[in-house]
Design an enzyme around this catalytic site. Structure first.
Site, PDB file in Angstrom:
ATOM      1  N   GLY A   1       0.845  -1.199   0.000  1.00  0.00           N
ATOM      2  CA  GLY A   1       0.000   0.000   0.000  1.00  0.00           C
ATOM      3  C   GLY A   1       0.873   1.239   0.000  1.00  0.00           C
TER       4      GLY A   1
ATOM      5  N   GLN B   1       3.142   9.890   1.334  1.00  0.00           N
ATOM      6  CA  GLN B   1       4.430   9.208   1.497  1.00  0.00           C
ATOM      7  C   GLN B   1       5.397   9.536   0.355  1.00  0.00           C
ATOM      8  OE1 GLN B   1       2.360   5.262   2.489  1.00  0.00           O
ATOM      9  NE2 GLN B   1       4.230   5.118   3.684  1.00  0.00           N
TER      10      GLN B   1
ATOM     11  N   CYS C   1       5.694  -0.215   7.654  1.00  0.00           N
ATOM     12  CA  CYS C   1       5.400   1.044   6.969  1.00  0.00           C
ATOM     13  C   CYS C   1       6.617   1.434   6.144  1.00  0.00           C
ATOM     14  CB  CYS C   1       5.088   2.137   8.002  1.00  0.00           C
ATOM     15  SG  CYS C   1       4.685   3.731   7.247  1.00  0.00           S
ATOM     16  N   LEU C   2       6.382   1.792   4.885  1.00  0.00           N
ATOM     17  CA  LEU C   2       7.495   2.160   4.016  1.00  0.00           C
ATOM     18  C   LEU C   2       8.167   3.450   4.482  1.00  0.00           C
ATOM     19  CD1 LEU C   2       5.842   1.269   0.581  1.00  0.00           C
ATOM     20  CD2 LEU C   2       7.465  -0.110   1.913  1.00  0.00           C
TER      21      LEU C   2
ATOM     22  N   HIS D   1      -4.626   1.563   7.819  1.00  0.00           N
ATOM     23  CA  HIS D   1      -3.259   2.094   7.918  1.00  0.00           C
ATOM     24  C   HIS D   1      -3.082   3.258   6.929  1.00  0.00           C
ATOM     25  CE1 HIS D   1       1.296   1.290   8.160  1.00  0.00           C
ATOM     26  NE2 HIS D   1       1.194   2.088   7.102  1.00  0.00           N
ATOM     27  N   GLU D   2      -3.576   3.067   5.698  1.00  0.00           N
ATOM     28  CA  GLU D   2      -3.377   4.099   4.665  1.00  0.00           C
ATOM     29  C   GLU D   2      -4.252   5.331   4.922  1.00  0.00           C
ATOM     30  OE1 GLU D   2      -0.880   3.699   2.953  1.00  0.00           O
ATOM     31  OE2 GLU D   2      -0.591   1.534   3.105  1.00  0.00           O
TER      32      GLU D   2
ATOM     33  N   HIS E   1      -2.588   7.500   7.275  1.00  0.00           N
ATOM     34  CA  HIS E   1      -1.571   8.373   6.647  1.00  0.00           C
ATOM     35  C   HIS E   1      -2.204   9.665   6.139  1.00  0.00           C
ATOM     36  CE1 HIS E   1       2.256   6.291   6.578  1.00  0.00           C
ATOM     37  NE2 HIS E   1       1.745   5.180   6.049  1.00  0.00           N
TER      38      HIS E   1
HETATM   39  O1  K1U Z   1       1.692   2.448   3.994  1.00  0.00           O
HETATM   40  C1  K1U Z   1       2.758   1.858   3.922  1.00  0.00           C
HETATM   41  O2  K1U Z   1       3.746   2.312   4.456  1.00  0.00           O
HETATM   42  C2  K1U Z   1       2.826   0.544   3.168  1.00  0.00           C
HETATM   43  C3  K1U Z   1       2.746  -0.665   4.081  1.00  0.00           C
HETATM   44  C4  K1U Z   1       1.305  -1.120   4.137  1.00  0.00           C
HETATM   45  C5  K1U Z   1       0.937  -2.036   5.266  1.00  0.00           C
HETATM   46  C6  K1U Z   1       1.600  -3.211   5.510  1.00  0.00           C
HETATM   47  C7  K1U Z   1       1.223  -4.051   6.546  1.00  0.00           C
HETATM   48  C8  K1U Z   1       0.159  -3.708   7.330  1.00  0.00           C
HETATM   49  C9  K1U Z   1      -0.492  -2.534   7.109  1.00  0.00           C
HETATM   50  C10 K1U Z   1      -0.117  -1.696   6.062  1.00  0.00           C
HETATM   51  C11 K1U Z   1       3.645  -1.742   3.489  1.00  0.00           C
HETATM   52  O3  K1U Z   1       3.448  -2.165   2.396  1.00  0.00           O
HETATM   53  S1  K1U Z   1       4.947  -2.335   4.476  1.00  0.00           S
HETATM   54  C12 K1U Z   1       5.679  -3.606   3.460  1.00  0.00           C
HETATM   55  C13 K1U Z   1       4.898  -4.871   3.406  1.00  0.00           C
HETATM   56  O4  K1U Z   1       3.977  -5.051   4.166  1.00  0.00           O
HETATM   57  C14 K1U Z   1       5.254  -5.916   2.428  1.00  0.00           C
HETATM   58  C15 K1U Z   1       6.259  -5.732   1.509  1.00  0.00           C
HETATM   59  C16 K1U Z   1       6.570  -6.735   0.601  1.00  0.00           C
HETATM   60  C17 K1U Z   1       5.878  -7.917   0.604  1.00  0.00           C
HETATM   61  C18 K1U Z   1       4.866  -8.109   1.515  1.00  0.00           C
HETATM   62  C19 K1U Z   1       4.543  -7.109   2.423  1.00  0.00           C
HETATM   63 ZN    ZN Z   2       2.633   3.340   6.236  1.00  0.00          ZN
END
Ligand code: K1U
Ligand code: ZN
Length: 175
Positions: free
Chosen positions: A46, A51, A96-97, A138-139, A142
């Protein structure tokens, strides 16, 4: 499409409240394209526009691509809002990225009903559960300047915020 830099804690822009999208224009579709490219590159499931330092209420998501089997299901949510949530809660280990390499369990409503506009300008309502419910909450957080670390203990949050403040002072960049 363009790969855009994802901003990282403690960047103050992550605390901005994003502005509603007034109309689904070609600029918004181009921004969504950039977000998909940046999200897949990270990689993430996401991304909220803030971001990549764009304070507008736009989210991209792909919960399928993470399985790495070649399948993908890119989705965009414009002006998304939670219009109902279950009393039952669910715990999921979130990442979270904008807070790289940190994961913590967060408790949120297990299911939510959302209203949003799609990239064709259609207003839609949908029930979300499982990872979809976790990710959309979560998004949407943000878009309101809220980070998942705001939902964990004060001590854990202080530790992670301090770690990223120190890294920023030393000029350490997470890639
Ligand atoms: O919003 C963000 O920072 C993105 C975040 C979204 C998220 C992940 C987990 C729970 C709630 C929201 C991410 O994508 S973190 C990376 C991630 O979860 C992932 C990356 C590669 C493969 C599988 C998962
Ligand atoms: Zn995030």
């Amino acid at each position: 499409m363009a790969l855009r830099e994802i901003i990282i804690l403690p960047d103050k822009r992550l605390r901005e409240i994003s502005k509603p999208v007034a109309e689904v224009t070609s600029e918004i579709r181009k921004l969504a394209d950039d977000m998909f490219e940046s999200m897949y590159d990270a990689p993430g499931i996401g991304l909220a526009a803030i971001q990549i330092a764009e304070p507008v209420r736009l989210i991209t998501m792909d919960l399928v691509r993470k399985e790495g089997n070649g399948a993908s299901e890119p989705r965009a949510f414009i002006n998304p809002e939670v219009i109902g949530s279950s009393a039952e809660l669910n715990i999921y280990e979130e990442g979270c990225l904008s807070i790289p390499e940190y994961y913590a369990e967060v408790e949120r409503p297990k299911t939510v009903r959302i209203r949003y506009t799609d990239l064709d300008g259609n207003v839609k309502e949908e029930d979300a559960d499982g990872l979809f419910a976790t990710c959309i909450q979560h998004e949407i957080d943000h878009l309101n300047g809220v980070l998942f670390v705001d939902h964990i203990s004060k001590l854990k949050k202080a530790m992670v915020v301090r770690k990223f403040e120190k890294a920023a002072k030393r000029g350490i960049k997470y890639v």
